[in-house]
Scaffold this motif. Structure first.
Motif, short mmCIF file in Angstrom:
data_model
loop_
_atom_site.label_atom_id
_atom_site.label_comp_id
_atom_site.label_asym_id
_atom_site.label_seq_id
_atom_site.Cartn_x
_atom_site.Cartn_y
_atom_site.Cartn_z
N THR A 4 3.32 6.02 21.61
CA THR A 4 3.49 7.34 22.23
C THR A 4 2.16 8.00 22.58
OG1 THR A 4 5.59 7.63 21.09
CG2 THR A 4 4.56 9.61 21.97
N GLU A 5 1.19 7.95 21.68
CA GLU A 5 -0.10 8.60 21.92
C GLU A 5 -0.80 7.99 23.14
OE1 GLU A 5 0.90 7.34 18.98
OE2 GLU A 5 1.25 9.20 17.89
N VAL A 15 1.99 14.32 23.84
CA VAL A 15 2.87 13.58 22.93
C VAL A 15 4.16 14.38 22.74
CG1 VAL A 15 3.14 12.83 20.53
CG2 VAL A 15 1.00 12.36 21.77
N SER A 16 4.04 15.68 22.59
CA SER A 16 5.19 16.54 22.39
C SER A 16 6.17 16.46 23.57
CB SER A 16 4.74 17.99 22.18
OG SER A 16 5.84 18.85 22.09
N LYS A 20 10.02 15.26 23.40
CA LYS A 20 11.12 16.12 23.88
C LYS A 20 11.94 15.40 24.94
CE LYS A 20 8.74 20.38 22.78
NZ LYS A 20 7.94 21.48 23.30
N LEU A 21 11.28 14.65 25.82
CA LEU A 21 12.01 13.91 26.85
C LEU A 21 12.87 12.81 26.22
CD1 LEU A 21 9.27 13.65 29.61
CD2 LEU A 21 11.44 14.89 29.78
N ARG A 22 12.44 12.22 25.13
CA ARG A 22 13.26 11.22 24.44
C ARG A 22 14.52 11.86 23.88
NH1 ARG A 22 8.36 9.17 22.11
NH2 ARG A 22 8.94 10.05 20.08
N GLY A 26 15.85 12.01 30.43
CA GLY A 26 15.10 12.22 31.66
C GLY A 26 13.68 11.71 31.62
N GLY A 27 13.28 11.18 30.49
CA GLY A 27 11.92 10.65 30.37
C GLY A 27 11.85 9.18 30.72
#
Length: 76
Positions: A4-5, A15-16, A20-22, A26-27
């Motif tokens: 993720t980073e 990262v946040s 949030k998209l996960r 929509g990510g």
């Protein structure tokens, strides 16, 4: 595969935001074979390309040109 980073640095997102998209959807596509979430750079490129815009009011490939204009055949 990017954690993720690294995916955040790759896309320019935080990262946040990716987290949030996960949750919200929509990510970019990701996999989680263990505790670590992994992103394929090809999937990140496709997701970024699908979110390209020519302005804040026009989506690439949208069926209308400006916010507030009706789509073809829409009488609203």
């Amino acid at each position: 595969m990017l954690r993720t980073e690294a995916a955040a640095r790759y896309t320019g997102l935080s990262v946040s935001t990716l987290e949030k998209l996960r949750i919200a959807g929509g990510g970019p596509i990701y996999c989680q074979p263990t505790r670590a979430v992994l992103y394929d750079p090809d999937d990140l490129d496709r997701w970024l390309a699908s979110h390209r815009r020519s302005s804040t009011s026009v989506r690439i490939g949208a069926s209308h040109d400006r916010v507030g204009e009706n789509k073809e055949g829409d009488d609203a």
